[in-house]
Each structure stands twice: as structure tokens, then as C-alpha cells.
Design an enzyme around this catalytic site. Sequence first.
Site, mmCIF file in Angstrom:
data_model
loop_
_atom_site.group_PDB
_atom_site.id
_atom_site.type_symbol
_atom_site.label_atom_id
_atom_site.label_comp_id
_atom_site.label_asym_id
_atom_site.label_seq_id
_atom_site.Cartn_x
_atom_site.Cartn_y
_atom_site.Cartn_z
ATOM 1 N N ALA A 1 0.839 -1.212 0.000
ATOM 2 C CA ALA A 1 0.000 0.000 0.000
ATOM 3 C C ALA A 1 0.868 1.254 0.000
ATOM 4 C CB ALA A 1 -0.921 -0.009 1.222
ATOM 5 N N PRO A 2 0.419 2.309 -0.701
ATOM 6 C CA PRO A 2 -0.861 2.450 -1.422
ATOM 7 C C PRO A 2 -0.842 1.966 -2.873
ATOM 8 C CG PRO A 2 0.279 4.540 -1.428
ATOM 9 C CD PRO A 2 1.144 3.599 -0.632
ATOM 10 N N GLY A 3 0.262 1.388 -3.352
ATOM 11 C CA GLY A 3 0.243 0.776 -4.672
ATOM 12 C C GLY A 3 1.209 1.340 -5.684
ATOM 13 N N ASP B 1 9.607 -3.083 -0.024
ATOM 14 C CA ASP B 1 9.893 -1.690 0.316
ATOM 15 C C ASP B 1 9.482 -1.566 1.784
ATOM 16 O OD1 ASP B 1 10.773 0.941 -0.516
ATOM 17 O OD2 ASP B 1 8.701 1.569 -0.205
ATOM 18 N N CYS C 1 13.193 4.066 2.368
ATOM 19 C CA CYS C 1 13.293 5.499 2.084
ATOM 20 C C CYS C 1 14.009 6.191 3.240
ATOM 21 C CB CYS C 1 11.924 6.112 1.821
ATOM 22 S SG CYS C 1 10.755 5.959 3.180
#
Length: 465
Positions: free
Chosen positions: A111-113, A178, A231
Site C-alpha cells: 500500500a498504497p500501490g 519496500d 526510504c
Amino acid sequence: MQLPEKFCEEMKRILGDEYDAYLESMKEERKYGLRVNTAKISVEEFEKIAPFPLKKIPYVDNGFYYDSEWQPAKHPYYFAGLYYLQDPSAMTPASRLPVEKGDVVLDLCAAPGGKATELAARLGGTGLLVANDISAKRAKALLKNIELFGVENSFIVTEYPQKLQEYFTGFFDKILIDAPCSGEGMFRKEPSMVKAWEQNGPEFYAKLQEEILSQALPMLKPGGYLLYSTCTFSPLEDEGTVEKILAMDSAIELVPMRGYENFSEGNPSLIGSENESIRRCVRIFPHKLDGEGHFLALFHKREDDENGGYGNGRRYVETRRGIRGEEKRLFEEFEKNLVRHFEPQRLESKNGMLYYMPEELPQMKGLRFLRSGLFLGEMKKNRFEPSQSLAMALSSGEYKNVLSLSLADERVNRYLKGETLTLTESETAQENGWMLVCVDGYPLGWGKKNKSSLKNKYHAGWRMQ
């Protein structure tokens, strides 16, 4: 923006002489990115019709920068699923996982894609994409983006990695993680992340990452690839987690990925390691590239793995028998206007809701999931009502009764706001019933035609505000 002192000291250690350049970059406006949905339109074709100025992102083939003065999320092409809005550096992970047609792919923290939609576009309707997020609320946003992009070969799951491991040992050709992280690369974009970092810093997330990866690695089949990304700039969560991954499985190795001149390499000395393969990782810093920052590491599981073939892994549901009786008759009535063919054996009805199931689908019993395959529509009394997701999965040439609107037609925005449309004389001459509404040839949704009027059937939750 006031950066935490502890963070600044660590960045000085990481960057050395480049630290001042990093601080200066944090004073600049953040960069905005747009990624073209190549499942619907080629990059070259999109450049021809782009409604605002774009500049190529040099390290992502289908990525562009745009200026903050534009509002691409309010443009009809966004509602047609032609692009996704995403930080430029965040586009990198999905672009570096070597996905091939027919692969079975897992996006574990999806999410969110943003990354899942790119993986799906690269699969091109083949294989299977399993997109997972433990938060059912976040997974709803993921599902919307999957539907907006016209993806039909997906399985949207809301499970913890430990539960997934029970079902998917040795199952996936490619895995993207991620990972949840301390978000140091998000400080400029979302200043609220600074406070979150002070509450839960790198130590908290490094433990979480290790747990997630220990459960994800067994799901990778021999010969497969896993891309780990964050990130954040923290060596504890980046190079440190990479070293833990390498220690988890002797068959796992770090491999190079496609680089770019302003990428930085991983630095083993930051964690006191002598493993030079860590230099194959990629660091993206905002003072060297227009983006917020990212870390990437690409792993390969060797084919000659003696410890962990983990079994053949893949388990499929029994062959389906399609739909029968009244449901079959109603769908066939609607299908008369479809140019595209849906394989009857892959149709499945669940309480009157009709789905087109992926060819390669695992056992699902016991898993929490939001969607399997493409939701085609719903059986109502004496009729089949097509879904928004079906409209987005079609091209204008795959349905006979089309209302083709140009971008300049004021009815496009009225349609997206849920209004009833008045048809022109030539449009009135078309067949009554379901019409696929398109802008410049790209589907937006459905309408129900009755003479010169089109009743709006655009998804209420997607309407333009």
C-alpha cells in the site's frame, strides 16, 4: 525545518564532505514525479498527449518530473489510469526488480500501490501479482490503484508475512520489499516524519525489517530475485539489514543492478563490515538527484541451493467449472457487446459477484484478502451490472457501444462528477444500454444509455471533487 541533532550527526558520518550540500538541498522545494502506466499507453504516446510540461527522470524509463503548479490528480487522464503520482526516487525499486512476463511476483508491503502498479504493468496481464499490506485500511487504497490501472491478474491480501510464509514457501519468482523504515528520506516531503523518527528511530525499524525478511526469504524460489528497499539513510536499516539478509540464507547473494551516474554505492564501512559486495547496493541522496532519497539492494537465490529448495512451493486451486444457469445467461447477454473474450472456465461467482480469476492462483482458504482477480460486476434482478474495475481493464476497442469524448468536451468533467449526460444526435443513434465512456479513447467508466440521455454509473467513491 529543524532536523534532529542525532540524525544530523549520523548524516555527517555518512556523507562526510557532502553533508553541507545535503543541508542545502533540504531547503529547496521537493520534486514531484509522475510515472506512466505502460499497460495502457506507451511512454512515447503519453509524451505526445501530455497536458502539462514534463521532464524525463533519467534513471526511470517511464518517469517524469512535473512542476508543483500543475494538479495532475485532477486531470481526466489520471482518472483514466494513464499515470501514477510518485516521488521520483521511490519509482526506482520496482524499476530495478527484473520482472519478466509470466512471473509470479510478491509486493509484500504494497500500500498504497506505487510499486505494485508498476510491477503489474511490467507483467502485462501475465503471471500473478500478490500485493499485500497488513493494514486493511491501507489495502483499500492499494485496491483502488490496482483497479484504476486496469490490473486483472492480482491477489490483494492483508496478512502478516509469517502467515503468508505458511502458504507461499518457494512460490515466488520475484519479491519486492519496500520495508517499513524510519523515513529519513521523507523529512522534506513530510516534515511530520521528524517527530515520528524521534519516537521510533532506526533501532526500532531495523528489528522489524529483520523479522519481515526472515519470513519473506523462504517464499523466494531458487533462481528468484528479491529487491529490498527503504526510504531512509540509516546504515543500521540499510547496509546493516543487508548484512543480516546475507546471513539468513547461504544461497542468497547480492547482485548488481542498473545504475546511474549520480547513484551512490552502499558503504560497508558504515557498519564496520568488510563485505565488499555491499557496494552493489544503491543509495540515492537528494543533493545528488532530484528526489527525496532511497536505498536499494537486489538479491538472487542461487539455483544450486542445497539447503533450501524449500520445496516446489506452488499450489493451485482446482480447475473451475465457470458459471451456470441464470448467471451464465445474464453475463452472456452483456457479453454480446464485448469484443474481448473471457475464458469461461476462469469465471467465478461469489454471492452474485462475478470475478475473472488469474490462471495461476494459490490456495486462498484461510487468508484474509480483499480481491482475487478482476471483479467483473454484479448479478442483479434480470440483469448483469458491469463494474468500474471492468471498465478500467478494457480498451475502447474491446467494447462495441462506446461514448467517445474528447478532452475538450465539457461533459468529461461532468461525467467524472457523477452527472447525467445529454447525448448528441449521432450518439443518440447508438444502441441503448450500457456504454463505455472514454476520454480520447481511454476508458473512464460506464453509463446507461436511454435514448438521448446517459445515466451516470461512474463509481461514486472515485468521483472528481
